[in-house]
Design a protein around this motif. Structure first.
Motif, PDB file in Angstrom:
ATOM      1  N   SER A  95       0.840  -1.204   0.000  1.00  0.00           N
ATOM      2  CA  SER A  95       0.000   0.000   0.000  1.00  0.00           C
ATOM      3  C   SER A  95       0.869   1.246   0.000  1.00  0.00           C
ATOM      4  O   SER A  95       2.082   1.191   0.246  1.00  0.00           O
ATOM      5  CB  SER A  95      -0.879   0.016   1.254  1.00  0.00           C
ATOM      6  OG  SER A  95      -0.055   0.158   2.400  1.00  0.00           O
ATOM      7  N   GLY A  96       0.191   2.381  -0.222  1.00  0.00           N
ATOM      8  CA  GLY A  96       0.893   3.653  -0.216  1.00  0.00           C
ATOM      9  C   GLY A  96       1.426   4.013   1.155  1.00  0.00           C
ATOM     10  O   GLY A  96       2.546   4.510   1.299  1.00  0.00           O
ATOM     11  N   PHE A 129      -1.195  14.358   1.325  1.00  0.00           N
ATOM     12  CA  PHE A 129      -1.740  13.109   1.848  1.00  0.00           C
ATOM     13  C   PHE A 129      -0.705  12.022   1.617  1.00  0.00           C
ATOM     14  O   PHE A 129      -0.207  11.863   0.505  1.00  0.00           O
ATOM     15  CB  PHE A 129      -3.051  12.741   1.136  1.00  0.00           C
ATOM     16  CG  PHE A 129      -3.679  11.501   1.706  1.00  0.00           C
ATOM     17  CD1 PHE A 129      -4.377  11.547   2.906  1.00  0.00           C
ATOM     18  CD2 PHE A 129      -3.556  10.269   1.060  1.00  0.00           C
ATOM     19  CE1 PHE A 129      -4.939  10.393   3.449  1.00  0.00           C
ATOM     20  CE2 PHE A 129      -4.120   9.117   1.596  1.00  0.00           C
ATOM     21  CZ  PHE A 129      -4.811   9.178   2.791  1.00  0.00           C
ATOM     22  N   GLY A 131      -1.089   8.796   3.448  1.00  0.00           N
ATOM     23  CA  GLY A 131      -1.581   7.540   4.001  1.00  0.00           C
ATOM     24  C   GLY A 131      -2.005   7.687   5.449  1.00  0.00           C
ATOM     25  O   GLY A 131      -1.917   8.771   6.025  1.00  0.00           O
ATOM     26  N   GLU A 181       4.278  15.546  -2.919  1.00  0.00           N
ATOM     27  CA  GLU A 181       3.591  14.934  -4.060  1.00  0.00           C
ATOM     28  C   GLU A 181       3.793  15.858  -5.272  1.00  0.00           C
ATOM     29  O   GLU A 181       3.431  17.031  -5.190  1.00  0.00           O
ATOM     30  CB  GLU A 181       2.079  14.851  -3.804  1.00  0.00           C
ATOM     31  CG  GLU A 181       1.629  13.943  -2.682  1.00  0.00           C
ATOM     32  CD  GLU A 181       0.209  14.323  -2.214  1.00  0.00           C
ATOM     33  OE1 GLU A 181      -0.765  13.893  -2.854  1.00  0.00           O
ATOM     34  OE2 GLU A 181       0.092  15.059  -1.217  1.00  0.00           O
ATOM     35  N   VAL A 216       2.310   8.045  -5.249  1.00  0.00           N
ATOM     36  CA  VAL A 216       1.322   6.978  -5.051  1.00  0.00           C
ATOM     37  C   VAL A 216       0.104   7.192  -5.956  1.00  0.00           C
ATOM     38  O   VAL A 216      -0.410   6.251  -6.543  1.00  0.00           O
ATOM     39  CB  VAL A 216       0.909   6.876  -3.568  1.00  0.00           C
ATOM     40  CG1 VAL A 216      -0.309   5.971  -3.386  1.00  0.00           C
ATOM     41  CG2 VAL A 216       2.076   6.360  -2.732  1.00  0.00           C
TER      42      VAL A 216
END
Ligand SMILES: *Cc1c(COP(=O)(O)O)cnc(C)c1O
Length: 393
Positions: A95-96, A129, A131, A181, A216
């Motif tokens: 998962s991220g 964001f 996770g 990001e 992600v």
């Protein structure tokens, strides 16, 4: 009485029972155009034949072995990622948020081994964001995610998006990495301008700081390049990947340069499931499709077409929509009304979209969506906008 499923989600009353390419089919038979793709997960849509084949072939041979042993599918996927990116080495997660955990550990271990155990601070950004793990919520830092979950993992300093002065002021001897990001997803589809990413790279080089990119959501061909940072012509030291890489099968990865990964020796990190044969067989099938120049060219063409259609939609509903932003097939429509109202009206019109922060409705369709499907999705959004207006009276 508490529901038998822990009620941490506010779910729409939709029960999808089947997926076909860009379409989702509800239990009652209604067909929805899926412009959310499981939040950028179903990169090749639903039930893509090559992915179904890879998964079922592997399922008949071997589902799981421990990372105590060699896993050829994992080796193959790592080789593909190394061959097509800046990275020298890859660790697989599920998962991220697990990728975030390792990215943070890797950066801190790097400086510890270099004789700088004080360089534990990671600069991160408001609206980001990363996770829902303890490191993930600490990295994002918003009250919405962290409140009530203290003590929060220390070592993160949060800066305003685009606040260059604050960033320069925040850099002291304790800073070991910058985490960002290239296109904020949950934060409302906010692309970092190329010159800012270039500037961050230059700053990291000048100060000797690691650059960690969270791709992600924006990685794996989503923006029309295999990884979003390629648009700016610079590379990170560490990169988090998940979502699209598994095409719907849980899979994540941390990619790194040999230098940045130098502290991660045998026994320093691990995962029971990360990189298991099923996940990596699917990941290889995804990479074989999305990493070709022809595929990326098509993503860019479709992205241009969708954007043009959306400009028309916005012009037709200036009271509902303000504008469109984003990169490739990661687009956000800034709304003048509550984005959830648009998303809900979309459900009634047979189109799936995803709300984000900053009054944005996100469009993250399968990367292999057709032009006809794009036109039909925008038609349905046009009806949805009319419905929102009518509901307002
Ligand atoms: C979804 C997401 C994560 C978390 O991934 P999970 O698989 O839900 O743990 C982290 N970073 C970004 C940018 C994301 O979009």
């Amino acid at each position: 009485m508490i529901p038998s499923v822990l009620p941490t989600y506010s779910r729409a009353p939709l029960h999808f029972v089947k997926g076909e390419g860009t379409w989702l089919i509800e239990a009652d038979g209604r067909r929805f155009l899926d412009m959310g793709a499981g939040i950028a997960v179903n990169a090749l849509g639903h039930a893509h034949p090559a992915l179904v084949q890879a998964l079922t072939d592997q399922a008949q041979k071997l589902w799981h072995v421990s990372n105590l042993y060699e896993i050829p599918q994992q080796q193959a996927l790592a080789d593909k990622l190394v061959a097509t990116s800046f990275a020298d080495t890859v660790f697989f997660t599920n998962s991220g948020t697990e990728s975030c955990e390792l990215a943070v550990k890797m950066a801190r271990k790097y400086w510890y081994d270099k004789g700088h155990p004080e360089k534990t601070t990671i600069l991160a950004f408001e609206g980001s964001f990363h996770g829902r793990s303890s490191a993930g919520i600490a990295a994002a830092g918003s009250e919405k995610m962290t409140k009530g979950f203290g003590p929060i993992l220390p070592g993160f300093t949060h800066l305003g998006w685009g606040d260059h002065d604050a960033m320069h002021a925040a850099i002291d001897d304790s800073v070991g990495a910058i985490l960002i990001e290239p296109v904020q997803g949950e934060g409302g589809i906010r692309p970092l301008p190329d010159q800012c990413l270039k500037g961050l790279r230059a700053l990291c080089d000048e100060k000797g700081i690691l650059l960690i990119l969270d791709e992600v959501q924006c990685g794996v061909a989503r923006t029309g390049r295999l990884f979003a940072h390629e648009w700016a012509g610079v590379t990170p030291d560490i990169m988090m990947v998940a979502k699209g890489i598994g095409g719907g099968f849980p899979l994540g990865a941390v990619l790194a340069t040999e230098e940045a990964a130098s502290g991660m020796t045998a026994g320093t990190h691990g995962s029971t499931y990360g990189g298991n044969p099923l996940a990596c067989a699917v990941g290889c099938a995804v990479m074989d499709i999305v990493s070709t120049p022809e595929f990326l060219e098509t993503v860019n063409a479709r992205a241009g077409f969708l954007r043009q259609k959306l400009e028309g939609l916005i012009a037709a509903h200036p009271d509902i929509f303000e504008g469109v932003r984003g990169l490739g097939l990661m687009l956000g429509i800034k709304c003048r009304v509550a984005p959830v109202d648009v998303v809900k009206a979309g459900y009634e019109c047979g189109v799936i979209t995803v709300p984000a922060a900053d009054n944005v409705v996100r469009l993250l369709p399968p990367l292999n969506i057709s032009e006809d499907e794009i036109s039909e999705a925008v038609n349905r959004l046009d009806f949805a906008a009319d419905a929102v207006r009518e509901a307002m009276g």
